[in-house]
Every structure is written in structure tokens, then in C-alpha cells.
Design an enzyme around this catalytic site. Structure first.
Site, mmCIF file in Angstrom:
data_model
loop_
_atom_site.group_PDB
_atom_site.id
_atom_site.type_symbol
_atom_site.label_atom_id
_atom_site.label_comp_id
_atom_site.label_asym_id
_atom_site.label_seq_id
_atom_site.Cartn_x
_atom_site.Cartn_y
_atom_site.Cartn_z
ATOM 1 C CG ASP A 1 28.846 142.449 63.491
ATOM 2 O OD1 ASP A 1 30.097 142.342 63.478
ATOM 3 O OD2 ASP A 1 28.294 141.368 63.921
ATOM 4 C CG ASP B 1 32.022 144.205 66.941
ATOM 5 O OD1 ASP B 1 31.431 142.881 67.434
ATOM 6 O OD2 ASP B 1 31.688 144.145 65.688
ATOM 7 C CB THR C 1 33.391 139.404 61.957
ATOM 8 O OG1 THR C 1 32.961 140.652 61.769
ATOM 9 C CG2 THR C 1 33.308 138.660 63.432
ATOM 10 C CB THR C 2 34.385 142.519 57.783
ATOM 11 O OG1 THR C 2 33.131 142.561 58.529
ATOM 12 C CG2 THR C 2 34.223 142.868 56.311
#
Length: 535
Positions: A66, A392, A99-100
Site C-alpha cells: 500500500d 482501500d 496512492t501508488t
């Protein structure tokens, strides 16, 4: 007359300044390093990172892919890297996923900007080109999005596909259908309120991930007190945050002088009487369940047992906040006005066994949406990562219920945006066109990274992807199972429009902010002066 050649010092001693080229170089290097750190976790075949803590929690191990968790745990000192870390945290709080992607996109934009600055293109011109490119990419993304919220069956299928796509890059990949259904069922219970707080996640080691389940009700990881009712129907719940441990004398840091032991006994009796009065005030509320966030000592516990009231102590803070929400009660600290206090309600409170632990299940709570997901797994690390993955998925689903438009994943939306930007750049006179092309190349870095992480030939795949989009096949993306390009519509690889839009806007804004920097000043730390009492 001789002139001094000593330079004039404006900044304090020990303060450092990096100007123009050096400042920009420092920003680019920091941001690109952060992007490269998380790039290998992107996509369904991304790799995980092991994070080992030092200091107070020395030896604590987290295994995760994550992006937000990795960046939060990695201490960075570079200002540009800090901006990217903050940006990924905002992405996590705002929409829960991507997020990545957002970090990699911002880093790739800066990698492209570095080349353009070397070609003597001014940062402001690059920014002007990027802004035009962002606008075009956003329009292309909006046009390709679909909204099936009018058709319930179709919308539920969209939600299932989004959950599967989100989970396919996480540890739950093997069980994605199972967990996608769990997540969709939990979010649909919220009936569009988006109150994710009503979904509780409990992690219990033991069993396998397949043993996880959704419980329609609220589970509290506590037991009732001794000799108290173990099951209560038509529960009226008083939720409190009050000390119930004053039946013993606890006087810290003070001395009591007495001339006989009987005086101590009198003091103890007085304390007991005070506690008895307090319990009586609580019982005056006509509640049959009392849940306290703090300790309940033996004496009040015994009083509650005599009155046939189930008393639960040390309900964890998050649990008690959520409990007040789902039972429709309120948390009270004073008990003088029973008529003003709102009691929580539920049909049945009973004990259930999960693994080796006994828990209390609150069934038929007032907030019908409330439910609990129990995650089982072999080790604590697996449970933590499964929790993050599920969180998520829940956030993305909740975002999709609010903003119901969906787009196709697997790199197809990035290729579509890049294609639109390349097209516009070809029609744009002026230096901005060069910056726009750089923006499109940065967008294509995402499908490139997804293919690289799976060990496929990214140059071949991405060129095929671009060719397909140039021919107007807007649903073509990367099929990571076969290592070819494929139709995302047939494969059901769907993503949330809200998440993708947030990735695009956050990354371009953060990259623009870093690119504007031409001076970094590090202030000198304030010295500790010995005569002020510091050592």
C-alpha cells in the site's frame, strides 16, 4: 582606502541555501527517488515491501504494498519527497486508493521536467503546458466515463468489478471474488450514506483468509462481568465514559495520618457509599446494559450483577464511538438528569465464539447499516495487510456510490488521456507543446510500470496499447494474466472515476508545486543554551 572583500551574510550562521539549479536538482532527485521506491508495487503483479521499525517499536515488521503505508513509514528528509508523501496521504484520506499511482505519476512528471529544464525550457512554460494537458486529460477521462447508477443490477456489477480490480493488486488477490462480495455487501448496506464508520473490521488470527465473514450486527471484543446476564433481549444501553474504580482508596502522592485502623475502614466505607450512589444514579436511567470506556471495579460490578444489568468495562475508544453511532445512543459522563440522556437500543445482545475468543454481538441495532467484517488469517502481518486492502476497497466503493461514474482500468484510461494530450500537442504551436508531450509520456509511464512489474515486455505492450487507442479502441488495456493487450470491457476491469480524477489532479498539482521551487533555505536549528537549565 581598502575595501573588505568579505561577503555580506544575510542568513544566520549554519543556515544553508540552495539556489536555482541546485535547488531544482535536489527537488527532482528527491521526488524521483520516492517514485522509484513505490513504482515496483504498482499493478496486479506488483511486489511487496517489508518495513522494519526501529526506536520505540524496534523489530515491528509490516509487509505491505500500500503506497500510503510505505511512504508514511519511510522517514524522508528531502522537501520534495515530503510533498509527495503528504500528497499520497491526502489521496488515501480523500478516496482511499490510488496512492501508488499518484506518487508514480508525480515522480514521472518531474523526471520529464528535468529533461525539459536541461533543454533550457523555463519552468513556467512547462507548467503552462502541463495545465493545458491536465485540462485535456480530464475532459477525455470525463467523456469516456459511464454512469450505470440508474440500473441497480448493472451498478452492482460495476461495484463488484471495481472491488475486484482494487483487490487484484493486493494480498487478497487469491480471494478477490470472495472479498469483493464482502466489501460490496457491506457498502450497499450503508444505503448511500457513505458512513464507513458503521462498518467495523475485527482482525482475529487463526483460520485462513477464506474463513473471513460479514456479520450483520455489531461485534464488541468484550465479555460481560461476573454473575451478570450473558444474554439480553430488548436491550436499553447506557454508554458512558466515567471512572468506576473509586470504591478503593487511591490517593497518590499524599499522606493520610490516622490514629487508628478503624478510621481507614471509615474512609473505605465513605468511598463505597459514594460508589453505591453513583451506581444507583446509573440504574435510575432504566437501562439493562451499561457500557463504560473505563474500568469497572469489583464492587460496582457486583452491584450491577445484583440489579440484573450487564456491565461491560474498557470498551475500546473507537469501539465506543462507533457503538454510540450504531445503537443511536450518546456517550455520557454525568448521571444527574436521566430524562435528558438518549439510550442506545438493540434487539439482542448475546455471546458468540470466533476462533478461540468470545465476543458480544449486538443484533438488530438502530442503525440498520451497521455491520462487522471479521478477517481471519495465519499471522498478524497478513491480517494487517488484509485490513489495509479491504479498507482501500471499501473507500473506493463508498466513493463510487457517491460519484457513480466508472471507467476502464488496466492502463486503458491512462493511454486514453495520453492519446488525447498527444493529439492536442500536435496542434499546439509554441514551446508548451513540448511540455504537453512530456505530460503524455508521464501518463504512459503507469502502464509501462504495470507491465514491467509483471516481467513483460513493456515497450512492446505500451506501443500496442497506444496504437489501439490511436485507432479509437478506447476500452483496450493491459491483460496482466496473459501478458497481452485486451478489452477491459470484456474482462470487467473497472475503476472508479473519482479515484482516477483525483490521481490526475493531485499528481499534476504536486509536480507543479515542486517545479516552481528555485530556492531551498534550511534554517539553523536553535541552539540549546546551557545556562537556561538545559544540559
Amino acid at each position: 582606502m581598502e575595501m573588505s572583500l568579505n561577503p555580506v551574510r544575510v542568513l544566520k550562521n549554519d543556515a544553508q541555501e540552495e539556489k536555482a539549479e541546485m535547488a531544482r536538482m535536489s527537488s527532482f532527485i528527491g521526488a524521483i527517488a520516492i517514485g522509484d521506491l513505490v513504482k515496483s508495487t504498482l499493478g496486479p503483479k506488483g511486489m511487496d515491501k517489508i518495513l522494519v521499525s526501529h526506536g520505540r517499536q524496534a523489530g515491528k515488521v509490516e509487509v505491505t504494498n500500500d503506497g500510503a503505508t510505505i511512504l508514511r513509514c519511510v522517514g524522508v528528509d528531502n522537501p520534495a519527497a515530503k510533498i509527495l508523501v503528504d500528497m499520497s496521504r491526502v489521496q488515501d484520506e480523500e478516496v482511499g486508493d490510488g496512492t501508488t499511482s499518484v506518487t508514480v505519476l508525480a515522480a514521472e512528471l518531474l523526471r520529464e521536467a528535468e529533461k525539459l529544464v536541461d533543454q533550457k525550457l523555463h519552468p513556467q512554460i512547462i507548467i503552462a503546458g502541463w495545465r493545458m494537458a491536465t485540462k485535456i486529460a480530464r475532459e477525455a477521462l470525463t467523456q469516456t466515463s459511464q454512469d450505470n447508477s440508474a440500473n441497480n443490477d448493472k451498478f452492482k456489477e460495476d461495484l463488484m468489478n471495481i472491488a475486484r480490480t482494487t483487490l487484484s493488486s493486493k494480498i487478497l488477490h487469491q480471494h478477490k471474488d470472495f472479498f469483493a462480495k464482502l466489501a460490496v455487501d457491506a457498502v450497499l448496506r450503508l444505503k448511500g450514506s457513505g458512513e464507513l464508520h458503521a462498518i467495523q473490521i475485527i482482525k482475529k488470527t487463526g483460520g485462513t483468509l477464506d474463513d473471513s465473514f460479514l456479520d450483520e450486527g455489531f461485534l464488541l471484543d468484550k465479555k460481560p462481568g461476573v454473575h451478570q446476564p450473558q444474554r439480553i433481549e430488548k436491550a436499553k444501553i447506557l454508554i458512558a465514559n466515567t471512572p468506576m474504580d473509586t470504591d478503593k482508596i487511591k490517593v497518590f502522592g499524599s499522606t493520610i495520618k490516622v490514629d487508628s485502623l478503624s478510621k481507614i475502614a471509615d474512609l473505605e466505607m465513605a468511598e463505597k457509599e459514594k460508589m453505591k450512589d453513583k451506581v444507583q444514579k446509573i440504574l435510575n436511567h432504566n437501562c439493562n446494559v451499561f457500557i463504560n470506556r473505563q474500568l469497572i471495579y469489583n464492587y460496582p460490578e457486583q452491584l450491577f450483577a445484583d440489579a440484573g444489568v450487564m456491565a461491560i468495562e474498557h470498551a475500546d475508544f473507537d469501539g465506543i464511538e462507533r457503538l454510540a453511532l450504531v445503537t443511536g445512543g450518546e456517550i455520557v459522563s454525568t448521571f444527574d438528569n436521566p430524562s435528558l440522556v438518549k439510550l442506545g437500543e438493540c434487539d439482542v445482545i448475546e455471546q458468540v465464539m470466533i476462533g478461540e475468543d468470545t465476543m458480544l454481538r449486538f443484533s438488530g441495532v438502530k442503525l440498520g447499516e451497521a455491520c462487522t467484517i471479521v478477517i481471519r488469517g495465519a499471522t498478524q502481518q497478513i491480517l494487517d495487510e488484509a485490513d489495509r486492502s479491504l479498507h482501500d476497497a471499501l473507500c473506493v466503493l463508498a466513493a463510487t456510490v457517491k460519484e457513480s461514474r466508472v471507467i476502464y482500468g488496466g492502463g486503458s484510461s491512462e493511454a486514453l488521456m495520453a492519446n488525447a494530450v498527444f493529439k492536442k500537442a500536435a496542434e499546439t504551436p509554441g514551446k508548451e507543446a513540448i511540455a504537453m508531450e512530456a505530460f503524455a509520456r508521464a501518463l504512459l509511464a503507469l502502464p509501462t510500470a504495470i507491465a514491467d512489474n509483471a516481467g513483460y515486455d513493456s515497450a512492446q505492450l505500451v506501443s500496442e496499447l497506444r496504437a489501439a487507442h490511436a485507432q479509437g479502441k478506447s476500452t483496450i488495456g493491459l491483460d496482466m494474466e496473459k501478458g497481452k493487450i485486451g478489452d477491459m470491457k470484456e474482462l470487467g476491469i473497472t475503476e472508479s472515476f473519482a479515484v482516477k480524477r483525483q490521481v490526475l489532479l493531485s499528481a499534476s498539482e504536486a509536480a507543479e508545486m515542486i517545479l516552481r521551487v528555485d530556492d531551498i533555505i534550511r534554517c539553523a536549528p536553535r541552539r540549546r543554551v546551557p545556562d537556561r537549565g538545559y544540559c
